[in-house]
Design a protein around this motif. Structure first.
Motif, PDB file in Angstrom:
ATOM      1  N   VAL A 258       4.719  31.971  51.176  1.00  0.00           N
ATOM      2  CA  VAL A 258       4.010  30.708  50.932  1.00  0.00           C
ATOM      3  C   VAL A 258       4.961  29.530  51.070  1.00  0.00           C
ATOM      4  CG1 VAL A 258       2.844  29.329  49.183  1.00  0.00           C
ATOM      5  CG2 VAL A 258       2.200  31.707  49.502  1.00  0.00           C
ATOM      6  N   VAL A 259       6.172  29.665  50.483  1.00  0.00           N
ATOM      7  CA  VAL A 259       7.159  28.587  50.562  1.00  0.00           C
ATOM      8  C   VAL A 259       7.568  28.333  52.005  1.00  0.00           C
ATOM      9  CG1 VAL A 259       9.495  27.887  49.919  1.00  0.00           C
ATOM     10  CG2 VAL A 259       8.009  28.968  48.221  1.00  0.00           C
ATOM     11  N   VAL A 260       7.863  29.402  52.737  1.00  0.00           N
ATOM     12  CA  VAL A 260       8.257  29.268  54.150  1.00  0.00           C
ATOM     13  C   VAL A 260       7.125  28.657  54.961  1.00  0.00           C
ATOM     14  CG1 VAL A 260       8.864  30.544  56.242  1.00  0.00           C
ATOM     15  CG2 VAL A 260       9.942  31.126  54.070  1.00  0.00           C
TER      16      VAL A 260
ATOM     17  N   ALA B  32       2.437  35.339  58.208  1.00  0.00           N
ATOM     18  CA  ALA B  32       2.763  35.160  56.792  1.00  0.00           C
ATOM     19  C   ALA B  32       2.187  36.302  55.957  1.00  0.00           C
ATOM     20  CB  ALA B  32       2.228  33.821  56.299  1.00  0.00           C
ATOM     21  N   ALA B  33       0.973  36.745  56.289  1.00  0.00           N
ATOM     22  CA  ALA B  33       0.372  37.881  55.580  1.00  0.00           C
ATOM     23  C   ALA B  33       1.179  39.157  55.821  1.00  0.00           C
ATOM     24  CB  ALA B  33      -1.066  38.076  56.037  1.00  0.00           C
TER      25      ALA B  33
ATOM     26  N   LEU C 264      11.450  41.032  60.278  1.00  0.00           N
ATOM     27  CA  LEU C 264      11.077  40.780  61.680  1.00  0.00           C
ATOM     28  C   LEU C 264       9.868  39.833  61.754  1.00  0.00           C
ATOM     29  CD1 LEU C 264      11.483  44.378  63.161  1.00  0.00           C
ATOM     30  CD2 LEU C 264      13.088  42.456  63.289  1.00  0.00           C
ATOM     31  N   GLY C 265       8.998  39.945  60.757  1.00  0.00           N
ATOM     32  CA  GLY C 265       7.860  39.021  60.698  1.00  0.00           C
ATOM     33  C   GLY C 265       8.320  37.596  60.484  1.00  0.00           C
ATOM     34  N   LEU C 266       9.363  37.401  59.659  1.00  0.00           N
ATOM     35  CA  LEU C 266       9.915  36.065  59.438  1.00  0.00           C
ATOM     36  C   LEU C 266      10.517  35.505  60.727  1.00  0.00           C
ATOM     37  CD1 LEU C 266      10.695  33.763  57.545  1.00  0.00           C
ATOM     38  CD2 LEU C 266      12.768  35.044  56.958  1.00  0.00           C
ATOM     39  N   ILE C 267      11.230  36.373  61.467  1.00  0.00           N
ATOM     40  CA  ILE C 267      11.803  35.933  62.749  1.00  0.00           C
ATOM     41  C   ILE C 267      10.681  35.517  63.711  1.00  0.00           C
ATOM     42  CG2 ILE C 267      13.112  36.692  64.776  1.00  0.00           C
ATOM     43  CD1 ILE C 267      14.695  38.530  62.887  1.00  0.00           C
TER      44      ILE C 267
ATOM     45  N   ALA D 184       8.767  27.361  66.467  1.00  0.00           N
ATOM     46  CA  ALA D 184       9.639  26.673  67.428  1.00  0.00           C
ATOM     47  C   ALA D 184       8.949  26.525  68.785  1.00  0.00           C
ATOM     48  CB  ALA D 184      10.953  27.440  67.578  1.00  0.00           C
ATOM     49  N   PHE D 185       8.258  27.588  69.205  1.00  0.00           N
ATOM     50  CA  PHE D 185       7.522  27.534  70.474  1.00  0.00           C
ATOM     51  C   PHE D 185       6.412  26.481  70.413  1.00  0.00           C
ATOM     52  CE2 PHE D 185       4.239  29.080  73.437  1.00  0.00           C
ATOM     53  CZ  PHE D 185       4.996  29.170  74.601  1.00  0.00           C
ATOM     54  N   SER D 186       5.726  26.397  69.261  1.00  0.00           N
ATOM     55  CA  SER D 186       4.656  25.401  69.092  1.00  0.00           C
ATOM     56  C   SER D 186       5.207  23.987  69.169  1.00  0.00           C
ATOM     57  CB  SER D 186       3.947  25.612  67.749  1.00  0.00           C
ATOM     58  OG  SER D 186       3.348  26.887  67.688  1.00  0.00           O
ATOM     59  N   LEU D 187       6.377  23.769  68.544  1.00  0.00           N
ATOM     60  CA  LEU D 187       7.000  22.446  68.617  1.00  0.00           C
ATOM     61  C   LEU D 187       7.364  22.093  70.055  1.00  0.00           C
ATOM     62  CD1 LEU D 187       9.330  22.545  65.466  1.00  0.00           C
ATOM     63  CD2 LEU D 187       7.264  21.176  65.770  1.00  0.00           C
TER      64      LEU D 187
END
Length: 286
Positions: free
Chosen positions: A15-17, A48-49, A61-64, A71-74
């Motif tokens: 949630v924080v991330v 996130a889920a 790996l989910g966090l990566i 980053a891709f969206s930005l």
């Protein structure tokens, strides 16, 4: 570590991330979404889920994947800002649905929009007759914007050739029973003035849920207790507000008339009323 506790900690971490990454993506992620932003929102939520519930050792790996996707969206958003062709390719182009009061059926089929859906969207814009529409367009986010024909547009002072003096923003000077100093400074008013106005209404600041001051310097309040009737302001403050309104009306008449003599008369009267108000202010605002 117990599995349930591990899931709780990962969920809080996710949630924080997700909160900070969504802040990075910007406000559009929480408003009307474009096609690509819609995909981004679904994917980021799914990742996130995964971080929260994956009890294997590969949850990182989910966090990566989440960071890479953001980053891709930005990068995509930056490309859209820089290139019109990129915007048109990534998001849908706007489509004209109605032109000169006539529905463009081919464009309706292209957007897979039925007649009932179009009429429903028009009704949301308070339009009940297609012939009244000069132009209707479906934007890239799916919203439909409508321009009425000139004869069906509401009259404004501009249509009548009248120049209107700018109106100051109404300021909230009391919120949740607390005085807001910054809005008071914007209006060039003091806490003493506000407390005096509340005293005239037999109120304390703590009783007021919301208090607002308009461009004429009139205070209106909403109380925590809804069944309590607010005492009406005294005659003198009402008189001051009325004189201020007369002054504003004279300025408006001066701006709207083309007759030089009338214009000069309105201007002179407005100046005289301003001088009078300065002299009366200490007496009629107490």
């Amino acid at each position: 570590m117990p599995e349930a506790l591990e899931v709780i900690l990962r969920t809080v971490f996710a949630v924080v991330v997700l909160f900070f990454l969504t802040k990075v993506l910007g406000k559009r992620q929480v408003s009307q979404l474009s096609f690509f932003e819609y995909i981004t929102g679904i994917t980021v939520g799914s990742l996130a889920a995964y971080i929260s519930l994956d009890t294997d050792k590969t949850w990182h790996l989910g966090l990566i994947a989440l960071i890479v996707w953001v980053a891709f969206s930005l990068g995509i958003e930056y490309l859209q800002i820089k290139s019109k062709k990129a915007r048109d390719f990534i998001d849908f182009k706007s489509t004209v649905l109605i032109k000169d009061g006539k529905i463009l059926e081919n464009n309706m089929k292209k957007e897979k929009l039925t007649t009932d859906e179009l009429l429903e969207e028009l009704r949301k814009k308070d339009v009940f007759k297609v012939a009244d529409v000069e132009f209707a367009i479906m934007e890239s986010d799916g919203a439909i914007n409508v321009l009425l024909t000139r004869e069906n547009q509401p009259l404004t002072p501009k249509h009548l050739g009248i120049k209107v003096a700018p109106e100051s923003e109404t300021q909230a000077v009391i919120m949740d029973g607390k005085i807001m100093d910054e809005p008071l400074d914007t209006l060039n008013l003091s806490r003493g003035w506000l407390e005096g106005e509340l005293e005239k209404l037999n109120l304390n600041v703590e009783n007021v849920f919301l208090g607002q001051v308009d461009s004429y310097g009139e205070l209106t309040v909403d109380l925590y207790t809804d069944n309590v009737e607010v005492q009406q302001p005294q005659d003198k403050p009402q008189l001051y507000a009325l004189l201020k309104k007369c002054e504003a009306d004279l300025e408006l008449f001066s701006l709207s008339t083309k007759n030089k003599e009338a214009k000069q008369m309105y201007e002179n009267t407005s100046e005289q009323l301003q001088t009078l108000l300065k002299r009366l202010k200490p007496f009629i605002q107490n």
